[in-house]
Design a protein around this motif. Structure first.
Motif, mmCIF file in Angstrom:
data_model
loop_
_atom_site.group_PDB
_atom_site.id
_atom_site.type_symbol
_atom_site.label_atom_id
_atom_site.label_comp_id
_atom_site.label_asym_id
_atom_site.label_seq_id
_atom_site.Cartn_x
_atom_site.Cartn_y
_atom_site.Cartn_z
ATOM 1 N N ALA A 104 4.675 -11.614 -12.649
ATOM 2 C CA ALA A 104 3.753 -10.543 -13.042
ATOM 3 C C ALA A 104 4.275 -9.161 -12.655
ATOM 4 C CB ALA A 104 2.382 -10.771 -12.401
ATOM 5 N N HIS A 105 5.222 -9.119 -11.732
ATOM 6 C CA HIS A 105 5.790 -7.838 -11.289
ATOM 7 C C HIS A 105 6.987 -7.524 -12.169
ATOM 8 C CE1 HIS A 105 3.728 -9.481 -7.685
ATOM 9 N NE2 HIS A 105 3.199 -8.267 -7.732
ATOM 10 N N THR A 106 6.736 -6.806 -13.245
ATOM 11 C CA THR A 106 7.788 -6.576 -14.247
ATOM 12 C C THR A 106 8.390 -5.179 -14.179
ATOM 13 O OG1 THR A 106 6.121 -5.975 -15.877
ATOM 14 C CG2 THR A 106 6.833 -8.284 -15.843
ATOM 15 N N THR A 107 7.640 -4.199 -13.723
ATOM 16 C CA THR A 107 8.181 -2.841 -13.677
ATOM 17 C C THR A 107 8.708 -2.540 -12.277
ATOM 18 O OG1 THR A 107 6.123 -1.751 -12.986
ATOM 19 C CG2 THR A 107 6.438 -2.109 -15.370
ATOM 20 N N GLU A 108 9.590 -1.552 -12.204
ATOM 21 C CA GLU A 108 10.132 -1.152 -10.905
ATOM 22 C C GLU A 108 9.023 -0.637 -9.992
ATOM 23 O OE1 GLU A 108 13.173 -1.804 -9.669
ATOM 24 O OE2 GLU A 108 13.348 -2.899 -11.556
ATOM 25 N N ARG A 109 8.045 0.046 -10.552
ATOM 26 C CA ARG A 109 6.922 0.560 -9.759
ATOM 27 C C ARG A 109 6.111 -0.596 -9.164
ATOM 28 N NH1 ARG A 109 5.208 4.183 -6.334
ATOM 29 N NH2 ARG A 109 2.963 4.348 -6.346
ATOM 30 N N GLN A 110 5.814 -1.612 -9.976
ATOM 31 C CA GLN A 110 5.071 -2.772 -9.479
ATOM 32 C C GLN A 110 5.844 -3.464 -8.357
ATOM 33 O OE1 GLN A 110 4.747 -4.820 -13.234
ATOM 34 N NE2 GLN A 110 2.560 -4.344 -13.416
ATOM 35 N N LYS A 111 7.137 -3.602 -8.534
ATOM 36 C CA LYS A 111 7.960 -4.240 -7.511
ATOM 37 C C LYS A 111 8.002 -3.401 -6.239
ATOM 38 C CE LYS A 111 10.930 -6.982 -10.485
ATOM 39 N NZ LYS A 111 12.322 -7.235 -10.913
ATOM 40 N N TYR A 112 8.117 -2.099 -6.394
ATOM 41 C CA TYR A 112 8.154 -1.205 -5.239
ATOM 42 C C TYR A 112 6.872 -1.334 -4.413
ATOM 43 C CZ TYR A 112 7.893 3.031 -2.460
ATOM 44 O OH TYR A 112 7.737 3.911 -1.409
ATOM 45 N N VAL A 113 5.725 -1.282 -5.072
ATOM 46 C CA VAL A 113 4.433 -1.358 -4.372
ATOM 47 C C VAL A 113 4.263 -2.726 -3.718
ATOM 48 C CG1 VAL A 113 1.925 -1.348 -4.699
ATOM 49 C CG2 VAL A 113 3.334 0.403 -5.792
ATOM 50 N N ARG A 114 4.596 -3.777 -4.437
ATOM 51 C CA ARG A 114 4.464 -5.136 -3.903
ATOM 52 C C ARG A 114 5.370 -5.320 -2.681
ATOM 53 N NH1 ARG A 114 1.536 -9.920 -3.539
ATOM 54 N NH2 ARG A 114 2.988 -11.641 -3.433
ATOM 55 N N LYS A 115 6.628 -4.891 -2.800
ATOM 56 C CA LYS A 115 7.585 -5.030 -1.696
ATOM 57 C C LYS A 115 7.096 -4.258 -0.473
ATOM 58 C CE LYS A 115 11.180 -2.634 -2.016
ATOM 59 N NZ LYS A 115 12.307 -2.023 -2.674
#
Length: 136
Positions: A104-115
């Motif tokens: 579900a984490h497809t964008t760099e922004r989503q990955k950044y926030v999740r990480k």
């Protein structure tokens, strides 16, 4: 305005400290995951959290972990120790080796926030374990 980062004093962990930490009681799944992430990093020569987050099954080749460091682009090939492999086996099954990102984490922004959120949770859990051990 420039962001000023607090200086962190790093220290090497002794073998006895490592044994104590490996056997430390955990009180939640979050603490178990945090300890696994810490130990995996240790077994993989201090692999960065961001690089662990990006590991996928295809990064394992012939009992080695091969990955490109996110920050520098440098290629690393690390022997997959028995202990590191045992940790990975606990989390096997997704598109990533650790349940930090999902499909579900497809964008760099989503990955950044999740990480960022998961790293915070991991650090808090590690602090709780260390506090119970009476370490500073």
């Amino acid at each position: 305005m420039a962001h000023i980062r607090a200086e962190v004093k790093h220290r090497a962990i002794t073998l006895q400290d490592l044994r104590t930490l490996k056997e430390a009681p955990v009180e939640s799944e979050a603490e178990r995951f945090a300890l696994d992430v810490f130990l995996f990093s240790f077994y993989c020569w201090g692999m960065n959290f961001a690089d662990m987050a990006n590991l996928r099954p295809e990064n394992i080749r012939e009992l080695r972990i091969e990955y490109r460091r996110q920050k520098t682009g440098r290629l690393y090939s690390i022997n997959l120790s028995r202990q590191a492999a045992a940790i990975l086996d606990k989390y096997r099954g997704g598109s990533y080796l650790f349940p930090i990102y999902t499909d579900a984490h497809t964008t760099e922004r989503q990955k950044y926030v999740r990480k960022k959120n998961i790293r915070h949770e991991v650090n808090e859990a590690l602090r709780a374990i260390v506090a119970r051990l009476g370490w500073k």
